[in-house]
Scaffold this motif. Structure first.
Motif, PDB file in Angstrom:
ATOM      1  N   MET A 122       8.457 104.687  54.407  1.00 25.97           N
ATOM      2  CA  MET A 122       8.545 103.710  55.495  1.00 25.97           C
ATOM      3  C   MET A 122       7.792 102.434  55.131  1.00 25.97           C
ATOM      4  SD  MET A 122      10.207 103.491  58.193  1.00 25.97           S
ATOM      5  CE  MET A 122      10.274 101.769  58.630  1.00 25.97           C
ATOM      6  N   GLU A 123       6.674 102.586  54.437  1.00 24.45           N
ATOM      7  CA  GLU A 123       5.933 101.407  53.995  1.00 24.45           C
ATOM      8  C   GLU A 123       6.777 100.572  53.018  1.00 24.45           C
ATOM      9  OE1 GLU A 123       2.018 102.113  52.300  1.00 24.45           O
ATOM     10  OE2 GLU A 123       2.171 100.247  51.170  1.00 24.45           O
ATOM     11  N   GLU A 124       7.448 101.244  52.106  1.00 28.47           N
ATOM     12  CA  GLU A 124       8.293 100.524  51.142  1.00 28.47           C
ATOM     13  C   GLU A 124       9.443  99.816  51.850  1.00 28.47           C
ATOM     14  OE1 GLU A 124       7.439  99.905  48.169  1.00 28.47           O
ATOM     15  OE2 GLU A 124       5.700 101.209  48.306  1.00 28.47           O
ATOM     16  N   VAL A 125      10.030 100.488  52.835  1.00 24.52           N
ATOM     17  CA  VAL A 125      11.107  99.874  53.624  1.00 24.52           C
ATOM     18  C   VAL A 125      10.570  98.630  54.336  1.00 24.52           C
ATOM     19  CG1 VAL A 125      12.587 100.187  55.656  1.00 24.52           C
ATOM     20  CG2 VAL A 125      12.435 102.007  53.943  1.00 24.52           C
ATOM     21  N   ALA A 126       9.378  98.739  54.891  1.00 20.55           N
ATOM     22  CA  ALA A 126       8.782  97.611  55.622  1.00 20.55           C
ATOM     23  C   ALA A 126       8.542  96.427  54.685  1.00 20.55           C
ATOM     24  CB  ALA A 126       7.478  98.044  56.297  1.00 20.55           C
ATOM     25  N   HIS A 127       8.074  96.688  53.463  1.00 21.60           N
ATOM     26  CA  HIS A 127       7.880  95.599  52.493  1.00 21.60           C
ATOM     27  C   HIS A 127       9.180  94.811  52.330  1.00 21.60           C
ATOM     28  CE1 HIS A 127       3.853  96.039  50.930  1.00 21.60           C
ATOM     29  NE2 HIS A 127       4.033  97.286  50.536  1.00 21.60           N
ATOM     30  N   VAL A 128      10.283  95.546  52.195  1.00 18.85           N
ATOM     31  CA  VAL A 128      11.571  94.892  51.972  1.00 18.85           C
ATOM     32  C   VAL A 128      11.975  94.078  53.204  1.00 18.85           C
ATOM     33  CG1 VAL A 128      14.046  95.263  51.572  1.00 18.85           C
ATOM     34  CG2 VAL A 128      12.345  96.617  50.301  1.00 18.85           C
ATOM     35  N   PHE A 129      11.885  94.698  54.388  1.00 14.16           N
ATOM     36  CA  PHE A 129      12.333  94.014  55.605  1.00 14.16           C
ATOM     37  C   PHE A 129      11.432  92.833  55.972  1.00 14.16           C
ATOM     38  CE2 PHE A 129      15.010  97.691  56.119  1.00 14.16           C
ATOM     39  CZ  PHE A 129      16.149  97.163  56.711  1.00 14.16           C
ATOM     40  N   LEU A 130      10.175  92.896  55.568  1.00 14.41           N
ATOM     41  CA  LEU A 130       9.263  91.787  55.854  1.00 14.41           C
ATOM     42  C   LEU A 130       9.369  90.702  54.781  1.00 14.41           C
ATOM     43  CD1 LEU A 130       6.141  93.847  57.016  1.00 14.41           C
ATOM     44  CD2 LEU A 130       7.650  92.472  58.460  1.00 14.41           C
ATOM     45  N   GLY A 131      10.212  90.946  53.787  1.00 12.84           N
ATOM     46  CA  GLY A 131      10.443  89.934  52.747  1.00 12.84           C
ATOM     47  C   GLY A 131       9.270  89.718  51.816  1.00 12.84           C
ATOM     48  N   HIS A 132       8.457  90.741  51.616  1.00 12.34           N
ATOM     49  CA  HIS A 132       7.287  90.597  50.748  1.00 12.34           C
ATOM     50  C   HIS A 132       7.698  90.459  49.284  1.00 12.34           C
ATOM     51  CE1 HIS A 132       4.593  92.773  53.904  1.00 12.34           C
ATOM     52  NE2 HIS A 132       4.935  91.557  54.257  1.00 12.34           N
ATOM     53  N   GLN A 133       7.039  89.573  48.600  1.00  9.04           N
ATOM     54  CA  GLN A 133       7.257  89.413  47.162  1.00  9.04           C
ATOM     55  C   GLN A 133       6.108  90.073  46.417  1.00  9.04           C
ATOM     56  OE1 GLN A 133       9.976  88.030  45.794  1.00  9.04           O
ATOM     57  NE2 GLN A 133      10.758  87.765  47.878  1.00  9.04           N
ATOM     58  N   PRO A 134       6.422  90.874  45.397  1.00 12.05           N
ATOM     59  CA  PRO A 134       5.350  91.494  44.628  1.00 12.05           C
ATOM     60  C   PRO A 134       4.403  90.437  44.065  1.00 12.05           C
ATOM     61  CG  PRO A 134       7.461  92.403  44.000  1.00 12.05           C
ATOM     62  CD  PRO A 134       7.744  91.254  44.913  1.00 12.05           C
ATOM     63  N   ASN A 135       3.153  90.798  44.005  1.00 12.70           N
ATOM     64  CA  ASN A 135       2.097  89.925  43.522  1.00 12.70           C
ATOM     65  C   ASN A 135       2.252  89.681  42.020  1.00 12.70           C
ATOM     66  OD1 ASN A 135      -0.292  88.855  42.662  1.00 12.70           O
ATOM     67  ND2 ASN A 135      -1.560  90.180  43.923  1.00 12.70           N
ATOM     68  N   ARG A 136       2.512  88.429  41.659  1.00 18.13           N
ATOM     69  CA  ARG A 136       2.802  88.104  40.257  1.00 18.13           C
ATOM     70  C   ARG A 136       1.669  88.489  39.305  1.00 18.13           C
ATOM     71  NH1 ARG A 136       6.642  86.591  37.484  1.00 18.13           N
ATOM     72  NH2 ARG A 136       8.456  86.920  38.746  1.00 18.13           N
ATOM     73  N   LEU A 137       0.454  88.192  39.723  1.00 19.43           N
ATOM     74  CA  LEU A 137      -0.687  88.487  38.860  1.00 19.43           C
ATOM     75  C   LEU A 137      -0.751  89.960  38.506  1.00 19.43           C
ATOM     76  CD1 LEU A 137      -3.588  86.334  40.271  1.00 19.43           C
ATOM     77  CD2 LEU A 137      -2.549  86.228  38.005  1.00 19.43           C
ATOM     78  N   ALA A 138      -0.461  90.780  39.492  1.00 25.62           N
ATOM     79  CA  ALA A 138      -0.525  92.215  39.248  1.00 25.62           C
ATOM     80  C   ALA A 138       0.517  92.628  38.218  1.00 25.62           C
ATOM     81  CB  ALA A 138      -0.314  92.985  40.542  1.00 25.62           C
ATOM     82  N   ILE A 139       1.659  91.965  38.269  1.00 27.10           N
ATOM     83  CA  ILE A 139       2.708  92.311  37.313  1.00 27.10           C
ATOM     84  C   ILE A 139       2.262  91.935  35.898  1.00 27.10           C
ATOM     85  CG2 ILE A 139       5.051  91.787  36.555  1.00 27.10           C
ATOM     86  CD1 ILE A 139       5.737  91.367  39.519  1.00 27.10           C
ATOM     87  N   ILE A 140       1.671  90.756  35.777  1.00 29.60           N
ATOM     88  CA  ILE A 140       1.176  90.334  34.469  1.00 29.60           C
ATOM     89  C   ILE A 140       0.124  91.328  33.963  1.00 29.60           C
ATOM     90  CG2 ILE A 140      -0.141  88.538  33.262  1.00 29.60           C
ATOM     91  CD1 ILE A 140       1.264  86.571  35.300  1.00 29.60           C
ATOM     92  N   ASN A 141      -0.767  91.705  34.855  1.00 31.36           N
ATOM     93  CA  ASN A 141      -1.773  92.700  34.486  1.00 31.36           C
ATOM     94  C   ASN A 141      -1.130  93.989  34.002  1.00 31.36           C
ATOM     95  OD1 ASN A 141      -4.017  91.232  34.880  1.00 31.36           O
ATOM     96  ND2 ASN A 141      -4.403  91.940  36.959  1.00 31.36           N
ATOM     97  N   ASP A 142      -0.097  94.387  34.725  1.00 32.97           N
ATOM     98  CA  ASP A 142       0.621  95.604  34.331  1.00 32.97           C
ATOM     99  C   ASP A 142       1.049  95.513  32.870  1.00 32.97           C
ATOM    100  OD1 ASP A 142       2.493  96.595  37.287  1.00 32.97           O
ATOM    101  OD2 ASP A 142       0.370  96.489  36.848  1.00 32.97           O
ATOM    102  N   GLY A 143       1.634  94.350  32.540  1.00 35.69           N
ATOM    103  CA  GLY A 143       2.133  94.168  31.185  1.00 35.69           C
ATOM    104  C   GLY A 143       1.014  94.259  30.162  1.00 35.69           C
ATOM    105  N   LEU A 144      -0.094  93.607  30.460  1.00 35.20           N
ATOM    106  CA  LEU A 144      -1.212  93.590  29.519  1.00 35.20           C
ATOM    107  C   LEU A 144      -1.794  94.973  29.314  1.00 35.20           C
ATOM    108  CD1 LEU A 144      -3.103  90.356  30.601  1.00 35.20           C
ATOM    109  CD2 LEU A 144      -1.736  90.724  28.539  1.00 35.20           C
ATOM    110  N   LYS A 145      -1.767  95.737  30.394  1.00 38.64           N
ATOM    111  CA  LYS A 145      -2.417  97.043  30.301  1.00 38.64           C
ATOM    112  C   LYS A 145      -1.441  98.156  29.981  1.00 38.64           C
ATOM    113  CE  LYS A 145      -6.336  95.940  33.143  1.00 38.64           C
ATOM    114  NZ  LYS A 145      -6.759  95.748  34.503  1.00 38.64           N
ATOM    115  N   ALA A 146      -0.205  97.765  29.766  1.00 36.81           N
ATOM    116  CA  ALA A 146       0.820  98.791  29.561  1.00 36.81           C
ATOM    117  C   ALA A 146       0.426  99.770  28.459  1.00 36.81           C
ATOM    118  CB  ALA A 146       2.154  98.153  29.235  1.00 36.81           C
ATOM    119  N   GLY A 147      -0.246  99.244  27.443  1.00 39.89           N
ATOM    120  CA  GLY A 147      -0.612 100.102  26.327  1.00 39.89           C
ATOM    121  C   GLY A 147      -1.664 101.125  26.700  1.00 39.89           C
ATOM    122  N   ALA A 148      -2.412 100.831  27.751  1.00 40.26           N
ATOM    123  CA  ALA A 148      -3.523 101.712  28.123  1.00 40.26           C
ATOM    124  C   ALA A 148      -3.123 102.736  29.175  1.00 40.26           C
ATOM    125  CB  ALA A 148      -4.687 100.876  28.650  1.00 40.26           C
TER     126      ALA A 148
END
Ligand code: ZN
Length: 216
Positions: free
Chosen positions: A103-129
């Motif tokens: 339900m939380e994920e559904v709410a994110h979509v209906f509220l039009g939330h955009q994923p936090n860009r910085l977190a995505i970049i961090n994800d990439g940097l830490k992917a190896g770890a």
């Protein structure tokens, strides 16, 4: 006297969004909401944990055993080519908690939330770890793909959609326990208690409990 909306301005807004979602799903009043039906409209593809390929038996065992408390599930931040997003739910948490997570994920979509860009970049940097438990707290970073306000709103709206205020108030007035209310809405007792607290119905709930026989 019963109110239709919670008193605080913030909760009122969350409730209105939640009622919009319930309306969209075609459920009224005290009817339980099925987030799995709504997920389709939000273009969320719920994937069974057992369908995930490429997990070693050790990883699988860890995610469902020792590590089961550390994740509840969530959507992959990058959509599939057809625009849908994958959602994975933790089977160790049971169906009731899964419903709140979805339900939380559904709410994110209906509220039009955009994923936090910085977190995505961090994800990439830490992917190896990802594989090893490092001290940098990358696990938290990986989980936080929306900003704090959006996380709060999505969780709150999702919970309100599952347990609407007006019905909650009525059930409490009728002397029902959190456990009974949880069973009615197919959610966890903890989620009902969270809703009772944030909507300031705790006092009314405690008051009703003195009039209620125990162990119900
Ligand atoms: Zn979230």
């Amino acid at each position: 006297m019963l109110n239709l909306l919670p008193a605080s301005e913030k909760r009122k807004q969350f409730e209105l969004y939640a009622l919009g979602l319930r309306d969209f799903a075609g459920v009224q009043g005290e009817q339980p909401l099925d987030p799995f039906a709504l997920a389709e409209f939000a273009k969320l593809l719920v994937v069974d944990f057992d369908q995930i390929e490429g997990l070693s038996p050790e990883s699988r065992q860890h995610l469902l055993g020792e590590g089961a408390d550390q994740w509840s599930g969530g959507a992959c931040s990058r959509p599939l080519p057809n625009g849908w997003k994958l959602v994975i739910l933790n089977p160790a948490h049971g169906r009731q908690r899964n419903r709140a997570t979805l339900m939380e994920e559904v709410a994110h979509v209906f509220l039009g939330h955009q994923p936090n860009r910085l977190a995505i970049i961090n994800d990439g940097l830490k992917a190896g770890a990802r594989g090893n438990k490092d001290k940098s707290g990358s696990k938290q970073t990986l989980a936080r793909d929306y900003n704090h306000d959006d996380e709060e709103a999505a969780y709150a709206v999702g919970a309100a959609a599952l347990i609407p205020y007006a019905a909650l108030q009525r059930f409490i007035r009728d002397g029902r326990t959190a456990h009974q209310i949880a069973r009615h809405f197919h959610v966890s007792r903890q989620l009902v208690e969270y809703r009772i607290k944030v909507t300031h119905l705790w006092q009314a709930y405690k008051g009703a409990s003195t009039a209620r026989p125990e162990h119900v």
